[in-house]
Design a protein around this motif. Structure first.
Motif, PDB file in Angstrom:
ATOM      1  N   PHE A   1     142.379  17.922  99.690  1.00  0.00           N
ATOM      2  CA  PHE A   1     141.899  18.938 100.618  1.00  0.00           C
ATOM      3  C   PHE A   1     140.605  19.561 100.104  1.00  0.00           C
ATOM      4  O   PHE A   1     140.365  19.610  98.903  1.00  0.00           O
ATOM      5  N   VAL A   2     139.812  20.054 101.040  1.00  0.00           N
ATOM      6  CA  VAL A   2     138.575  20.739 100.674  1.00  0.00           C
ATOM      7  C   VAL A   2     138.916  21.954  99.812  1.00  0.00           C
ATOM      8  O   VAL A   2     139.818  22.735 100.135  1.00  0.00           O
ATOM      9  N   GLY A   3     138.198  22.093  98.703  1.00  0.00           N
ATOM     10  CA  GLY A   3     138.463  23.194  97.781  1.00  0.00           C
ATOM     11  C   GLY A   3     139.390  22.810  96.647  1.00  0.00           C
ATOM     12  O   GLY A   3     139.622  23.610  95.740  1.00  0.00           O
ATOM     13  N   THR A   4     139.967  21.593  96.693  1.00  0.00           N
ATOM     14  CA  THR A   4     140.762  21.092  95.575  1.00  0.00           C
ATOM     15  C   THR A   4     140.097  19.833  95.042  1.00  0.00           C
ATOM     16  O   THR A   4     139.434  19.108  95.794  1.00  0.00           O
ATOM     17  N   HIS A   5     140.268  19.561  93.771  1.00  0.00           N
ATOM     18  CA  HIS A   5     139.546  18.453  93.149  1.00  0.00           C
ATOM     19  C   HIS A   5     140.435  17.736  92.146  1.00  0.00           C
ATOM     20  O   HIS A   5     141.331  18.330  91.541  1.00  0.00           O
ATOM     21  N   TRP A   6     140.177  16.447  91.968  1.00  0.00           N
ATOM     22  CA  TRP A   6     140.806  15.685  90.906  1.00  0.00           C
ATOM     23  C   TRP A   6     140.177  16.114  89.581  1.00  0.00           C
ATOM     24  O   TRP A   6     138.966  16.113  89.424  1.00  0.00           O
ATOM     25  N   ARG A   7     141.030  16.502  88.623  1.00  0.00           N
ATOM     26  CA  ARG A   7     140.526  17.064  87.368  1.00  0.00           C
ATOM     27  C   ARG A   7     140.949  16.231  86.161  1.00  0.00           C
ATOM     28  O   ARG A   7     141.299  16.758  85.107  1.00  0.00           O
ATOM     29  N   GLY A   8     140.931  14.920  86.325  1.00  0.00           N
ATOM     30  CA  GLY A   8     141.157  14.019  85.213  1.00  0.00           C
ATOM     31  C   GLY A   8     142.504  14.197  84.560  1.00  0.00           C
ATOM     32  O   GLY A   8     143.556  14.142  85.211  1.00  0.00           O
ATOM     33  N   ALA A   9     142.499  14.434  83.243  1.00  0.00           N
ATOM     34  CA  ALA A   9     143.742  14.520  82.478  1.00  0.00           C
ATOM     35  C   ALA A   9     144.637  15.653  82.976  1.00  0.00           C
ATOM     36  O   ALA A   9     145.867  15.522  82.986  1.00  0.00           O
ATOM     37  N   TRP A  10     144.028  16.764  83.398  1.00  0.00           N
ATOM     38  CA  TRP A  10     144.833  17.879  83.917  1.00  0.00           C
ATOM     39  C   TRP A  10     145.601  17.444  85.153  1.00  0.00           C
ATOM     40  O   TRP A  10     146.802  17.732  85.285  1.00  0.00           O
ATOM     41  N   SER A  11     144.944  16.763  86.075  1.00  0.00           N
ATOM     42  CA  SER A  11     145.613  16.304  87.286  1.00  0.00           C
ATOM     43  C   SER A  11     146.708  15.307  86.964  1.00  0.00           C
ATOM     44  O   SER A  11     147.779  15.312  87.586  1.00  0.00           O
ATOM     45  N   VAL A  12     146.456  14.430  85.985  1.00  0.00           N
ATOM     46  CA  VAL A  12     147.476  13.453  85.595  1.00  0.00           C
ATOM     47  C   VAL A  12     148.706  14.162  85.039  1.00  0.00           C
ATOM     48  O   VAL A  12     149.850  13.852  85.402  1.00  0.00           O
ATOM     49  N   GLY A  13     148.490  15.139  84.165  1.00  0.00           N
ATOM     50  CA  GLY A  13     149.608  15.847  83.561  1.00  0.00           C
ATOM     51  C   GLY A  13     150.412  16.651  84.562  1.00  0.00           C
ATOM     52  O   GLY A  13     151.646  16.551  84.618  1.00  0.00           O
ATOM     53  N   ILE A  14     149.724  17.461  85.360  1.00  0.00           N
ATOM     54  CA  ILE A  14     150.435  18.283  86.344  1.00  0.00           C
ATOM     55  C   ILE A  14     151.060  17.414  87.425  1.00  0.00           C
ATOM     56  O   ILE A  14     152.148  17.698  87.923  1.00  0.00           O
TER      57      ILE A  14
ATOM     58  N   SER B   1     138.431   8.720  91.568  1.00  0.00           N
ATOM     59  CA  SER B   1     137.868   9.811  90.772  1.00  0.00           C
ATOM     60  C   SER B   1     136.393   9.622  90.422  1.00  0.00           C
ATOM     61  O   SER B   1     135.645  10.613  90.393  1.00  0.00           O
ATOM     62  N   PRO B   2     135.897   8.392  90.192  1.00  0.00           N
ATOM     63  CA  PRO B   2     134.459   8.270  89.937  1.00  0.00           C
ATOM     64  C   PRO B   2     133.597   8.364  91.196  1.00  0.00           C
ATOM     65  O   PRO B   2     132.373   8.458  91.104  1.00  0.00           O
ATOM     66  N   THR B   3     134.224   8.295  92.366  1.00  0.00           N
ATOM     67  CA  THR B   3     133.480   8.320  93.621  1.00  0.00           C
ATOM     68  C   THR B   3     133.042   9.734  93.951  1.00  0.00           C
ATOM     69  O   THR B   3     133.795  10.693  93.764  1.00  0.00           O
ATOM     70  N   GLY B   4     131.829   9.898  94.454  1.00  0.00           N
ATOM     71  CA  GLY B   4     131.337  11.206  94.854  1.00  0.00           C
ATOM     72  C   GLY B   4     132.157  11.822  95.966  1.00  0.00           C
ATOM     73  O   GLY B   4     132.723  11.110  96.804  1.00  0.00           O
TER      74      GLY B   4
ATOM     75  N   ARG C   1     133.230   0.368  94.447  1.00  0.00           N
ATOM     76  CA  ARG C   1     132.132   0.167  93.515  1.00  0.00           C
ATOM     77  C   ARG C   1     132.585   0.339  92.060  1.00  0.00           C
ATOM     78  O   ARG C   1     133.386   1.221  91.757  1.00  0.00           O
ATOM     79  N   ALA C   2     132.091  -0.517  91.173  1.00  0.00           N
ATOM     80  CA  ALA C   2     132.357  -0.446  89.733  1.00  0.00           C
ATOM     81  C   ALA C   2     133.846  -0.321  89.436  1.00  0.00           C
ATOM     82  O   ALA C   2     134.313   0.687  88.878  1.00  0.00           O
ATOM     83  N   PRO C   3     134.648  -1.317  89.802  1.00  0.00           N
ATOM     84  CA  PRO C   3     136.102  -1.216  89.605  1.00  0.00           C
ATOM     85  C   PRO C   3     136.502  -1.078  88.139  1.00  0.00           C
ATOM     86  O   PRO C   3     137.528  -0.456  87.831  1.00  0.00           O
ATOM     87  N   GLY C   4     135.703  -1.650  87.230  1.00  0.00           N
ATOM     88  CA  GLY C   4     136.063  -1.563  85.825  1.00  0.00           C
ATOM     89  C   GLY C   4     136.175  -0.137  85.314  1.00  0.00           C
ATOM     90  O   GLY C   4     137.052   0.183  84.505  1.00  0.00           O
ATOM     91  N   GLY C   5     135.313   0.736  85.813  1.00  0.00           N
ATOM     92  CA  GLY C   5     135.341   2.125  85.366  1.00  0.00           C
ATOM     93  C   GLY C   5     136.474   2.939  85.956  1.00  0.00           C
ATOM     94  O   GLY C   5     136.699   4.077  85.523  1.00  0.00           O
ATOM     95  N   ARG C   6     137.163   2.387  86.916  1.00  0.00           N
ATOM     96  CA  ARG C   6     138.241   3.122  87.580  1.00  0.00           C
ATOM     97  C   ARG C   6     139.615   2.789  86.995  1.00  0.00           C
ATOM     98  O   ARG C   6     140.594   3.502  87.253  1.00  0.00           O
ATOM     99  N   ILE C   7     139.687   1.704  86.258  1.00  0.00           N
ATOM    100  CA  ILE C   7     140.989   1.205  85.822  1.00  0.00           C
ATOM    101  C   ILE C   7     141.674   2.169  84.858  1.00  0.00           C
ATOM    102  O   ILE C   7     142.891   2.384  84.929  1.00  0.00           O
ATOM    103  N   GLY C   8     140.906   2.783  83.976  1.00  0.00           N
ATOM    104  CA  GLY C   8     141.506   3.665  82.981  1.00  0.00           C
ATOM    105  C   GLY C   8     142.234   4.835  83.607  1.00  0.00           C
ATOM    106  O   GLY C   8     143.421   5.085  83.306  1.00  0.00           O
TER     107      GLY C   8
END
Length: 445
Positions: free
Chosen positions: A148-161, A190-193, A204-211
């Protein structure tokens, strides 16, 4: 939204009202499971109990009952915290998205009214049902995924929560494991704008998304393990006493019914999704006709007659009323109402997704597809399983849509008047059900 729930709920609690579908579900099922667990704590028997859902909600309320001796009414009041949490979270997300987009407060308030007024949200908060606890966790996972607008994927925090929320979700309602799909999709994106919504940008750039995607996938493992443990304990996806009611293979009626409900509710939000329809018509007209054809095909294939209890309640009652008046079925198996609503509902859903900007379109689209797929595993195609999610997603997609620079006054009026009208209609349905529904303390006719 919370106040609009609490005031009438308080009246019903004060009256000790016990009439209607939710009261019956509490009396016949959930209060029995809660009291049984309360008597068995700290070693409850989870092999078979009086609910088709996983026991997280019932165990928590059993602990409250064991500690306080609150009784049914006290537990009802206490359990309303889940409904207040759901309405509070939805209200906050609507307000945050709408503020960022520049919408007026009354337009955003109107979007929240149908959620509060939905008979399946309101009554689940008044009586002891696990539904709203499940929806609260679903919305929380979607928000943590950046749907949703106003919420964002925050990497490790999003994974943990997300890992914690997914486990809690499956403990409350096993069928909500579907929310893991948009969670993993969000990790891939997550790497996508934020504003990149085309398919090429998502691939685009699937290798960078795998992790990050792998991390999100591993975060889903505990929730899957919890469901697997219960499935092994029950020898099925529900406790044994409910397997004959809910488990009968794939239910092909579910997709068409979902599209039909989209066709029922969308006209009340036409001022919100109409720009999406214009965008599709101008840039991808084939998508509009393709969606309509898909809805028509989905409506023609499965049987959509009224049948108690797999196809009963909600919109199915209208199908039944039409049958009694001779406006029945095509070929004796296809409801005219359902196929028409699905045919118009599919392009409306496409228009809804068209107003969602950037990569969020993929996350929400994945959520809808995963939800429908999960419900296909349920033999019962009931409106109570679909309506809350549809109304919540409509409100959040609308609040997060771009505000046009210029528009006629009529459109501005319809933008808030449509959801208000839907809210009033749902209140009428709610009140009718409360006044005419069965009293569970009397014999079931």
């Amino acid at each position: 939204m919370a106040v609009l729930f609490l005031v009438p709920a308080g009246v019903l609690w004060g009256l000790g009202w016990m009439r209607g579908r939710a009261a019956c579900d509490q009396f016949d099922y959930h209060i029995k499971a809660i009291l049984e667990f309360a008597s068995e704590l700290p070693r409850p028997d989870l092999r078979n109990y009086a609910s088709a859902t996983t026991p997280g909600y019932h165990l928590l309320m059993a602990a409250v009952e064991r500690a306080t001796g609150a009784g049914a009414l006290g537990l009802q009041v206490g359990a309303s915290v889940f409904t207040l949490g759901l309405l509070g979270l939805c209200g906050w997300l609507i307000g945050r998205a709408g503020t960022l987009r520049g919408w007026r407060w009354w337009e955003l308030a109107a979007l929240g009214l149908p959620i509060v007024a939905s008979p399946y949200v309101f009554t689940s908060g008044v009586w002891l049902l696990p539904d709203n606890a499940g929806w609260l966790l679903v919305v929380a996972v979607l928000a943590a995924s950046g749907a949703f607008v106003g919420t964002h994927w925050r990497g490790a925090w999003s994974v943990g929560i997300g890992c914690v929320l997914l486990v809690l979700t499956v403990l409350v309602r096993q069928s909500h494991l579907w929310v893991a799909a948009p969670f993993v999709t969000a990790a891939w994106l997550s790497p996508t704008g934020e504003d990149e919504g085309c398919l090429a940008s998502a691939l685009r750039a699937p290798g960078g998304r795998i992790g990050m995607t792998s991390a999100a996938g591993f975060a889903c493992v505990p929730a899957v393990a919890v469901l697997g443990w219960f499935a092994a304990l029950w020898h099925g996806l529900t406790p044994p006493s409910f397997q004959g009611q809910h488990e009968h293979g794939v239910n092909a009626t579910t997709p068409v019914f979902f599209l039909a409900l989209v066709g029922v509710f969308s006209p009340f939000f036409v001022a919100w999704w109409w720009p999406g329809m214009v965008r599709l018509w101008r840039g991808a007209r084939w998508a509009t006709f393709g969606a309509a054809a898909l809805g028509l095909a989905a409506g023609a294939l499965p049987e959509t007659t009224y049948l108690y209890e797999p196809r009963a309640s909600g919109l199915w009652q209208v199908v039944r009323a039409m049958e009694s008046r001779g406006i029945a079925y095509i070929g004796g198996r296809t409801s005219i109402l359902i196929i028409v609503l699905a045919t118009i509902g599919a392009p409306m859903l496409a228009a809804w997704l068209a107003i969602v900007e950037g990569k969020r379109r993929w996350i929400i689209g994945c959520a809808i597809a995963a939800f429908v797929a999960s419900q296909c595993a349920n033999a019962n195609c009931w409106q109570r399983y679909h309506e809350p999610l549809i109304l919540i997603l409509f409100a959040l997609m609308a609040a997060g849509s771009a505000r046009p620079e210029r528009e006629p006054g009529t459109i501005r009026f319809v933008r808030w008047a449509g959801p208000v009208a839907l809210g009033a209609l749902l209140v009428a349905v709610l009140v009718y059900g409360l006044l005419t529904g069965r009293d569970p303390t009397l014999p079931n006719p």
